[in-house]
Design a protein around this motif. Structure first.
Motif, mmCIF file in Angstrom:
data_model
loop_
_atom_site.group_PDB
_atom_site.id
_atom_site.type_symbol
_atom_site.label_atom_id
_atom_site.label_comp_id
_atom_site.label_asym_id
_atom_site.label_seq_id
_atom_site.Cartn_x
_atom_site.Cartn_y
_atom_site.Cartn_z
ATOM 1 N N GLU A 1 43.430 42.284 46.577
ATOM 2 C CA GLU A 1 42.835 41.704 45.615
ATOM 3 C C GLU A 1 43.791 40.944 44.378
ATOM 4 O O GLU A 1 42.802 39.625 43.809
ATOM 5 C CB GLU A 1 42.393 42.771 45.023
ATOM 6 C CG GLU A 1 40.825 43.238 44.287
ATOM 7 C CD GLU A 1 40.997 44.982 43.429
ATOM 8 O OE1 GLU A 1 40.200 45.504 44.090
ATOM 9 O OE2 GLU A 1 41.889 45.585 43.061
ATOM 10 N N ARG B 1 37.856 46.504 38.589
ATOM 11 C CA ARG B 1 38.814 46.202 38.922
ATOM 12 C C ARG B 1 39.370 44.923 37.748
ATOM 13 O O ARG B 1 40.887 44.988 38.262
ATOM 14 C CB ARG B 1 38.110 44.496 39.687
ATOM 15 C CG ARG B 1 39.041 43.834 40.305
ATOM 16 C CD ARG B 1 38.261 42.660 40.840
ATOM 17 N NE ARG B 1 38.656 41.062 41.214
ATOM 18 C CZ ARG B 1 39.068 40.970 42.054
ATOM 19 N NH1 ARG B 1 38.890 41.683 43.061
ATOM 20 N NH2 ARG B 1 40.039 40.015 42.697
ATOM 21 N N ASP C 1 43.002 36.860 45.074
ATOM 22 C CA ASP C 1 41.759 36.683 44.668
ATOM 23 C C ASP C 1 41.572 36.227 43.109
ATOM 24 O O ASP C 1 40.488 36.273 43.255
ATOM 25 C CB ASP C 1 40.660 37.862 45.663
ATOM 26 C CG ASP C 1 40.757 37.462 46.701
ATOM 27 O OD1 ASP C 1 40.278 38.449 47.653
ATOM 28 O OD2 ASP C 1 41.086 35.980 47.052
ATOM 29 N N GLU C 2 42.644 37.144 42.205
ATOM 30 C CA GLU C 2 42.942 36.730 40.725
ATOM 31 C C GLU C 2 42.476 35.426 40.800
ATOM 32 O O GLU C 2 43.585 34.334 40.972
ATOM 33 C CB GLU C 2 43.726 37.669 40.785
ATOM 34 C CG GLU C 2 43.795 38.945 40.339
ATOM 35 C CD GLU C 2 42.226 39.050 39.665
ATOM 36 O OE1 GLU C 2 41.202 39.411 39.747
ATOM 37 O OE2 GLU C 2 42.508 39.207 38.271
ATOM 38 N N MET D 1 44.019 45.379 38.039
ATOM 39 C CA MET D 1 44.532 43.788 38.201
ATOM 40 C C MET D 1 45.750 44.172 36.759
ATOM 41 O O MET D 1 46.633 43.450 37.700
ATOM 42 C CB MET D 1 44.051 42.658 37.983
ATOM 43 C CG MET D 1 43.246 42.459 39.582
ATOM 44 S SD MET D 1 44.342 42.471 40.785
ATOM 45 C CE MET D 1 44.146 44.072 41.346
ATOM 46 N N ARG E 1 46.036 47.086 49.657
ATOM 47 C CA ARG E 1 44.793 46.366 49.204
ATOM 48 C C ARG E 1 44.753 45.440 47.705
ATOM 49 O O ARG E 1 44.076 44.742 47.627
ATOM 50 C CB ARG E 1 43.873 47.876 49.150
ATOM 51 C CG ARG E 1 43.349 48.512 50.468
ATOM 52 C CD ARG E 1 42.957 49.868 50.508
ATOM 53 N NE ARG E 1 42.191 49.698 48.977
ATOM 54 C CZ ARG E 1 41.272 50.953 48.661
ATOM 55 N NH1 ARG E 1 41.717 52.662 48.811
ATOM 56 N NH2 ARG E 1 40.593 50.846 47.669
#
Lengths: 240, 361
Positions: free
Chosen positions: B17, A150, B20-21, A154, B13
């Motif tokens: 994500e 993840r 929510d970081e 990111m 998607r």
């Protein structure tokens, strides 16, 4: 007395449920009005020079400002300096806030301006976006694989976002990550709503096309037909 | 039918994500303390209770000492290194140098000059100089720099640009738009004096056609953009014939030769000649977007009737397109993208066009 609602059971007649829910709605509405008034009161006291009001304003909005700064810069190196700079500017400019827009909109605009000016003055510095984000564990234990994956996703996504032009990146972050409506973004960036929507459209298209440039993200795009989703406005059926 | 892009789904998607970081942790207490110190205040400290004996004398002495210490330690109300930035923050007169990087100015930034002039440079674009005791604020940055003169005199030098209007000075309801020229604007009590040293400027009311002013001419206009002086014969002889290429628009070129300086609109909408081509392109784009983004076929037909309000800026680009009732989001996004590519003839202040569209497929 429908104020006495001891417990939520199915045995209560429907009218009590209705009374309770309307009571709750009016209470929530009153609470919302109270919160809005409190915010306006806080700003007014801050404009009058109240130090306590300024401190409260800082405490109320610091997380929002930090989140936006972090998303716009893509790194944590200058996060604290920039957040502090934003609130310094709030302190200097609060007297000029006329209340014709929401305070949050005004604060967002200030934050965006501070970050953009910081980026322009730091253009000669090495690109920081390529560095890993500051989501590092405090201890030395290895992270679970999913968490590592993840983080890589990111980081890669952040790199792509920062490849967008400044104008597209700003509206993309404000809309997609901060959840602001184009009309509010238009006030923040000082552009027509049409322009904001156009920039958003191109930003999304550009990002979608760049996904395969990042190995960590290429796997998200399935090969082959995948799922198709039909996009259509509301249409009326006419008899032939 | 138009399938949704697979990449767009993957992007959604990632966006979910990213939302929510978590933001990195910040030492808020330390920041608050530093902030309070920088804005010139001391944090509250609780008073210690003392006995009633000697204490009054010591308390008084302590109070005097602490007040003295506070006055000594207190910093300036404004940190000297902080460059003000924000929608309506004011940039104080710089001592030395009297030079401001225009690209660092935010929208709404106010620039004031004191006893010395202030030079604002937008590198590679334009340089404007505020004479002493003048003030202006920034209304637009980027490709088109727009400045509103609030007080005094501004002199501008603009790099030649292929864009029709790259630098604008506004005084009340008067608008002076230039490209590739050097000119001076003086705000008087109830009028504006414009003198052109090099090139051509367009002068007129905000939102309406104006007139061209070529070097070395000058003009006086009121705050509504209406010319109030009479050009000299020499100036008139320098103006080319009506058939010469217009700098801003054909309407402005024609008006520059009028003996009477009342401004007349080009047509009932104030649209410059040739604007209909752009409107037709806009209508076609709306039709195309509807066709590409709607479901039809068989016994299903889609009909849309909507009133379109199109606002076109002076540089010929669409500033705003409003549809009532509004188009579906995907159709609207398609139209927005198409409008970015449509160009209209240039005009001093832009125009607004209204059309009722009935589209079906």
């Amino acid at each position: 007395m429908h104020g006495v609602v001891a417990s939520a059971t199915d045995s209560w007649p429907p009218m009590f449920w209705d009374a309770r829910s309307s009571f709750e709605r009016s209470r929530r509405a009153a609470a919302k009005i109270t919160r809005v008034d409190e915010a306006a009161d806080l700003v007014a006291r801050c404009q009058a020079g109240s130090a306590d009001a300024f401190r409260q304003l800082f405490r109320n909005h610091r997380e929002d400002v930090a989140r936006l700064v972090f998303r716009m810069t893509g790194n944590s190196t200058d996060l604290e300096d920039l957040v502090q700079e934003v609130f310094l500017q709030v302190h200097k400019s609060i007297a000029d806030f006329r209340g014709d827009a929401r305070f949050s909109t005004w604060l967002y605009r200030l934050t965006v301006n501070v970050v953009l000016m910081h980026r322009r003055s730091a253009k000669s510095r090495p690109q920081l976006v390529a560095e890993a984000l500051a989501i590092s564990p405090k201890d030395s234990r290895p992270l679970p694989d999913e968490q590592v994956a993840r983080q890589r996703r990111m980081n890669a996504f952040s790199r792509l976002v920062h490849r967008l032009s400044e104008k597209k990146r700003t509206v993309f972050i404000l809309h997609e990550l901060e959840g602001l409506a184009p009309s509010e973004i238009a006030k923040i960036v000082g552009a027509p709503v049409l322009t904001v929507r156009t920039r958003l459209f191109y930003a999304r298209r550009e990002l979608a096309s760049m996904l395969r440039d990042e190995p960590a993200l290429a796997g998200l795009v399935p090969e082959g037909d995948g799922n198709l989703e039909v996009v259509a406005p509301v249409a009326r059926r006419e008899s032939t | 039918m138009k399938p949704r892009d697979r990449n767009a789904s993957a992007l959604d998607r990632l966006i979910a994500e990213a939302r929510d970081e978590k933001t990195p942790a910040v030492n808020w207490d330390a920041m608050e303390a530093a902030l309070v110190k920088r804005v010139g205040e001391t944090p509250n400290t609780p008073a210690r209770r003392r006995g009633t004996g000697v204490p009054l004398l010591f308390a008084a002495a302590a109070l005097v000492l602490s007040v003295g210490a506070f006055l000594l330690l207190r910093g300036p109300a404004v940190h000297p290194d902080v460059a003000p930035v924000g929608p309506v923050s004011e940039i104080p007169t710089p001592r030395l140098p009297h030079h401001i990087d225009g690209d660092a100015l935010a929208l709404g930034a106010v620039v004031t000059s004191g006893v010395d002039e202030v030079v604002v440079e937008h590198r590679g674009h334009a340089t404007w100089t505020l004479s002493p005791e003048s003030a202006a604020h920034v209304e637009s940055v980027g490709d088109i720099v727009a400045v509103a003169l609030d007080r005094g005199i501004v002199t501008a030098k603009v790099v030649k640009s292929p864009k029709p209007e790259s630098f604008i000075v506004r005084v009340e309801h008067t608008r002076i738009a230039v490209h590739g020229t050097r000119f001076r604007v003086v705000r008087l009590d109830s009028s504006v004096r414009v003198d052109v040293e090099e090139g051509v400027v367009g002068v007129g009311p905000v939102g309406k056609p104006g007139f061209d002013l070529r070097a070395p001419d000058g003009a006086t206009v009121n705050f509504e953009g209406i010319r109030t002086d009479i050009p000299t014969a020499a100036a008139q002889s320098r103006h080319p014939s009506a058939g010469a290429a217009p700098t801003i628009s054909a309407a402005n070129q024609a008006q520059a030769h009028q003996k009477s300086f009342d401004l007349a609109p080009a047509d009932e909408d104030g649209m410059p000649r040739g604007a209909q081509v752009g409107i037709d392109q806009t209508t076609n784009s709306v039709e195309t977007c509807l066709r590409e983004n709607t479901v039809s076929g068989g016994d299903l037909h889609v009909t849309v009737q909507t009133k379109m309000t199109l606002r076109v800026d002076g540089n010929g680009k669409v500033g705003e397109a409003v549809f009532a009732p509004p188009l579906a989001p995907n159709v609207g996004a398609c139209v927005d993208a198409a409008l970015e590519k449509i160009s209209f003839p240039h005009s001093a202040g832009g125009f607004v066009a209204y059309r009722v569209l009935e589209l079906s497929r």
